[in-house]
Design a protein around this motif. Sequence first.
Motif, PDB file in Angstrom:
ATOM      1  N   UNK A  60      12.963  21.153  31.178  1.00 40.29           N
ATOM      2  CA  UNK A  60      13.394  22.276  31.999  1.00 40.29           C
ATOM      3  C   UNK A  60      12.340  22.686  33.021  1.00 40.29           C
ATOM      4  N   UNK A  61      12.794  23.027  34.213  1.00 34.35           N
ATOM      5  CA  UNK A  61      11.939  23.645  35.216  1.00 34.35           C
ATOM      6  C   UNK A  61      12.586  24.967  35.590  1.00 34.35           C
ATOM      7  N   UNK A  62      11.783  26.043  35.631  1.00 38.84           N
ATOM      8  CA  UNK A  62      12.293  27.379  35.878  1.00 38.84           C
ATOM      9  C   UNK A  62      11.780  27.869  37.226  1.00 38.84           C
ATOM     10  N   UNK A  63      12.688  28.452  38.025  1.00 43.99           N
ATOM     11  CA  UNK A  63      12.342  28.975  39.346  1.00 43.99           C
ATOM     12  C   UNK A  63      12.770  30.435  39.438  1.00 43.99           C
ATOM     13  N   UNK A  64      11.954  31.260  40.130  1.00 40.74           N
ATOM     14  CA  UNK A  64      12.333  32.648  40.349  1.00 40.74           C
ATOM     15  C   UNK A  64      13.239  32.752  41.575  1.00 40.74           C
TER      16      UNK A  64
END
Length: 87
Positions: A60-64
């Motif tokens: 997973x990669x999380x972005x704001x």
Amino acid sequence: MLLKGANGLISKELLGRINELAHKAKTEGLTELEKVERKDLREKYLKEFRAGFRQQVEMLQVYDKQGKEVTPEKVRQIQRDRGLRDD
């Protein structure tokens, strides 16, 4: 039908047998051998499920909202160790 697991696939047969034993437990009860089998099948299923879930989280990669990556450092390090990140 196969469901993704971690180190393999969770087969329809495995889930079917777990469900068979659950139904039989509710209707007529299980023998001691069937109780042991049910326990083993449940443990196998949970092991595969947890491993598959862990693998998904680790990819997973999380972005704001501004588009900046905010992936937790622990996950980033796992991705680096697996050669999935260059940073």
